[in-house]
Write an enzyme that holds these catalytic residues in place. Structure first.
Site, PDB file in Angstrom:
ATOM      1  N   ASP A   1     -17.475   7.419  -1.583  1.00 44.41           N
ATOM      2  CA  ASP A   1     -15.790   7.062  -0.562  1.00 44.41           C
ATOM      3  C   ASP A   1     -15.695   8.925  -0.250  1.00 44.41           C
ATOM      4  O   ASP A   1     -16.234   9.850  -0.169  1.00 44.41           O
ATOM      5  CB  ASP A   1     -15.224   6.820  -1.913  1.00 44.41           C
ATOM      6  CG  ASP A   1     -13.544   6.766  -1.017  1.00 44.41           C
ATOM      7  OD1 ASP A   1     -13.526   6.748  -0.075  1.00 44.41           O
ATOM      8  OD2 ASP A   1     -12.984   6.872  -1.368  1.00 44.41           O
TER       9      ASP A   1
ATOM     10  N   GLN B   1     -10.367  -3.856  -3.425  1.00 42.71           N
ATOM     11  CA  GLN B   1     -11.626  -3.154  -2.556  1.00 42.71           C
ATOM     12  C   GLN B   1     -12.225  -3.776  -3.909  1.00 42.71           C
ATOM     13  O   GLN B   1     -13.206  -4.103  -3.404  1.00 42.71           O
ATOM     14  CB  GLN B   1     -11.555  -1.396  -2.558  1.00 42.71           C
ATOM     15  CG  GLN B   1     -12.093  -0.958  -1.721  1.00 42.71           C
ATOM     16  CD  GLN B   1     -13.177  -1.651  -0.946  1.00 42.71           C
ATOM     17  OE1 GLN B   1     -11.996  -1.961   0.131  1.00 42.71           O
ATOM     18  NE2 GLN B   1     -14.416  -2.423  -0.198  1.00 42.71           N
TER      19      GLN B   1
ATOM     20  N   ARG C   1       0.817  -1.815   0.026  1.00 46.90           N
ATOM     21  CA  ARG C   1       0.114   0.009   0.326  1.00 46.90           C
ATOM     22  C   ARG C   1       1.147   1.192  -0.693  1.00 46.90           C
ATOM     23  O   ARG C   1       1.478   1.703   0.802  1.00 46.90           O
ATOM     24  CB  ARG C   1      -1.281  -0.218   1.524  1.00 46.90           C
ATOM     25  CG  ARG C   1      -1.756   1.476   1.371  1.00 46.90           C
ATOM     26  CD  ARG C   1      -2.507   1.438   2.437  1.00 46.90           C
ATOM     27  NE  ARG C   1      -3.827   0.744   1.650  1.00 46.90           N
ATOM     28  CZ  ARG C   1      -4.968   0.534   2.728  1.00 46.90           C
ATOM     29  NH1 ARG C   1      -5.152   1.646   3.647  1.00 46.90           N
ATOM     30  NH2 ARG C   1      -5.815   0.033   1.833  1.00 46.90           N
TER      31      ARG C   1
ATOM     32  N   ARG D   1     -13.857  -8.085   2.194  1.00 47.97           N
ATOM     33  CA  ARG D   1     -11.942  -8.144   1.705  1.00 47.97           C
ATOM     34  C   ARG D   1     -11.362  -9.248   1.811  1.00 47.97           C
ATOM     35  O   ARG D   1     -10.661  -9.600   1.163  1.00 47.97           O
ATOM     36  CB  ARG D   1     -11.867  -6.585   2.523  1.00 47.97           C
ATOM     37  CG  ARG D   1     -12.376  -5.825   2.019  1.00 47.97           C
ATOM     38  CD  ARG D   1     -11.965  -5.236   0.620  1.00 47.97           C
ATOM     39  NE  ARG D   1     -10.558  -4.791   0.883  1.00 47.97           N
ATOM     40  CZ  ARG D   1      -9.524  -4.307   1.275  1.00 47.97           C
ATOM     41  NH1 ARG D   1      -9.775  -3.381   1.721  1.00 47.97           N
ATOM     42  NH2 ARG D   1      -8.411  -4.244   1.217  1.00 47.97           N
TER      43      ARG D   1
ATOM     44  N   HIS E   1      -7.085   0.555  -6.363  1.00 52.75           N
ATOM     45  CA  HIS E   1      -7.627  -0.167  -5.310  1.00 52.75           C
ATOM     46  C   HIS E   1      -8.062  -1.671  -5.528  1.00 52.75           C
ATOM     47  O   HIS E   1      -9.033  -1.695  -5.305  1.00 52.75           O
ATOM     48  CB  HIS E   1      -8.663   1.287  -3.804  1.00 52.75           C
ATOM     49  CG  HIS E   1      -8.454   0.461  -3.196  1.00 52.75           C
ATOM     50  ND1 HIS E   1      -7.373  -1.058  -1.984  1.00 52.75           N
ATOM     51  CD2 HIS E   1      -9.037   0.146  -1.700  1.00 52.75           C
ATOM     52  CE1 HIS E   1      -8.124  -1.815  -0.975  1.00 52.75           C
ATOM     53  NE2 HIS E   1      -8.590  -0.280  -0.018  1.00 52.75           N
TER      54      HIS E   1
ATOM     55  N   CYS F   1     -16.411   1.675   1.057  1.00 51.84           N
ATOM     56  CA  CYS F   1     -15.290   0.434   0.606  1.00 51.84           C
ATOM     57  C   CYS F   1     -15.017   1.295   2.268  1.00 51.84           C
ATOM     58  O   CYS F   1     -14.111  -0.387   2.963  1.00 51.84           O
ATOM     59  CB  CYS F   1     -13.783   0.933  -0.142  1.00 51.84           C
ATOM     60  SG  CYS F   1     -13.640   2.954   0.630  1.00 51.84           S
TER      61      CYS F   1
HETATM   62  N1  NVA Z   1     -10.224   6.322  -1.127  1.00 54.31           N
HETATM   63  C1  NVA Z   1      -9.753   6.763   0.169  1.00 54.31           C
HETATM   64  C2  NVA Z   1      -9.853   4.740   0.074  1.00 54.31           C
HETATM   65  C3  NVA Z   1      -9.211   3.935   1.692  1.00 54.31           C
HETATM   66  C4  NVA Z   1      -9.577   2.938   1.532  1.00 54.31           C
HETATM   67  C5  NVA Z   1      -8.345   6.604   0.534  1.00 54.31           C
HETATM   68  O1  NVA Z   1      -7.377   6.596  -0.822  1.00 54.31           O
HETATM   69  O2  NVA Z   1      -7.474   7.158   1.491  1.00 54.31           O
HETATM   70  N1   CP Z   2     -11.073  -0.177   2.368  1.00 55.46           N
HETATM   71  C1   CP Z   2     -10.221  -0.184   3.222  1.00 55.46           C
HETATM   72  O1   CP Z   2      -9.116  -0.949   2.564  1.00 55.46           O
HETATM   73  O2   CP Z   2     -10.234   0.015   4.454  1.00 55.46           O
HETATM   74  P1   CP Z   2      -7.949   0.333   4.896  1.00 55.46           P
HETATM   75  O3   CP Z   2      -7.710   2.044   4.689  1.00 55.46           O
HETATM   76  O4   CP Z   2      -8.925  -0.052   6.697  1.00 55.46           O
HETATM   77  O5   CP Z   2      -7.621  -0.866   4.788  1.00 55.46           O
END
Ligand code: NVA
Ligand code: CP
Length: 304
Positions: free
Chosen positions: A219, A132, A102, A287, A129, A259
């Site tokens: 989101d 997800q 990540r 997930r 992502h 998500c």
């Molecule tokens: N768009 C959000 C998704 C988190 C799972 C982010 O990138 O923070």
């Molecule tokens: N939806 C998601 O990826 O959650 P986290 O940021 O908690 O991993």
């Protein structure tokens, strides 16, 4: 499939194969049927951003599959002190069987895949992502039986979630409509794909996007790494909210998906969130099952 870097790389068949295996692994998990398919394998998980779901579901999933998950905080790795990702990839390939990462730049994930010799899983970048969205598709199929004739709607920021949902939704055969404010549109590569694919609309009007939808997604207005833009984004995204009015435009049995983490009162009202908590938390659970399927596909490519 050698890696999971972005939804754009997956064929429709590969997506369905992952979903089918995820269904099977979910059944085995729920019925306590052992499925230690990855015994002796090690997954490294590199996190340059925070996570609740991704970390815990990968770690638990690998454990349930009989393998060993290794949590690697970027702050503690030499990568955090500037060791190039190309070198990190070549070193970690000598120890591990798969890497989940990540991070911020999509390029970093693509570089890991190019220089390493083991499968790489994208656990979220600024661009996409995919883990997800595979879980999201699994959840939609559970609730709606199949994707045929469904309209999926996304309201909010044209971010990593929007980019992946558009591609995933279109590839499995749904109609996809997206409402984003000017200046916050999805990535051009994704829009080009969507235009070529057909069945896609982009508008500035959330009610128009939600009309007759079967699934409504949203989101956060400010993703991780955008902390300095929070106040400016609160202004830009005012009105881009999943609320009762939006739900009234959708089909009466429309699902709501998020998500998570969610910001009640911003991209979604507390009322809509709680009315749809069942599917939102099924989505979070999925997930685990979807990622277990991805890990098996990558580390044991001949498994059914
Ligand atoms: N768009 C959000 C998704 C988190 C799972 C982010 O990138 O923070
Ligand atoms: N939806 C998601 O990826 O959650 P986290 O940021 O908690 O991993």
């Amino acid at each position: 499939m050698k890696h999971l870097l972005k939804m754009l790389d997956l064929s429709r068949q590969e997506i369905f194969d992952i979903l089918d295996l995820a269904d099977k692994l979910k059944y085995q998990t729920k019925h306590n049927i052992p499925h230690r398919m990855l015994e002796g394998k090690t997954l490294g998980m590199i996190f340059q951003k925070a996570s609740t779901r991704t970390r815990v579901s990968f770690e638990t999933g690998m454990y349930q599959l009989g393998g060993y998950p290794l949590f690697l905080s970027a702050n503690d790795l030499q990568i955090g002190r500037g060791e190039p990702v190309q070198d990190t990839a070549r070193v970690l390939s000598r120890y591990l069987d798969c890497i989940m990462i990540r991070t911020f730049a999509q390029e970093e994930v693509e570089n890991l895949a190019e220089y390493g010799t083991i499968p790489i899983i994208n656990g979220l970048t600024d661009f996409c992502h995919p883990c997800q969205v595979l879980a999201d598709l699994l959840t939609i199929r559970e609730y709606k039986a199949n994707f045929d004739g469904l309209k999926m709607c996304y309201i909010g920021d044209g971010n990593n979630m929007a980019n992946s949902l558009i591609v995933g939704g279109l590839k499995v055969g749904m109609q996809v409509s997206v409402a984003c404010p000017d200046g916050y549109h999805p990535d051009k590569k994704v829009l080009d794909f969507a235009e070529q694919q057909g069945g896609f609309t982009l508008t500035g009007n959330p009610l128009e996007a939600a009309t007759d939808a079967d699934v409504i997604f949203t989101d956060v207005w400010s993703s991780m790494g955008m902390e300095s833009e929070i106040e400016q984004r609160k202004i830009a995204f005012k009105g881009y909210q999943v609320n009762e009015e939006v739900m009234a435009a959708a089909h009466a049995d429309a699902m709501v998906m998020h998500c998570l983490p969610a910001h009640r009162g911003e991209e979604i009202t507390a009322e809509v969130f709680e009315n749809h908590a069942q599917e939102i938390f099924d989505e979070a659970e999925n997930r685990l099952h979807a990622q277990k399927a991805v890990m098996v596909k990558l580390m044991l490519p001949d498994a059914e």
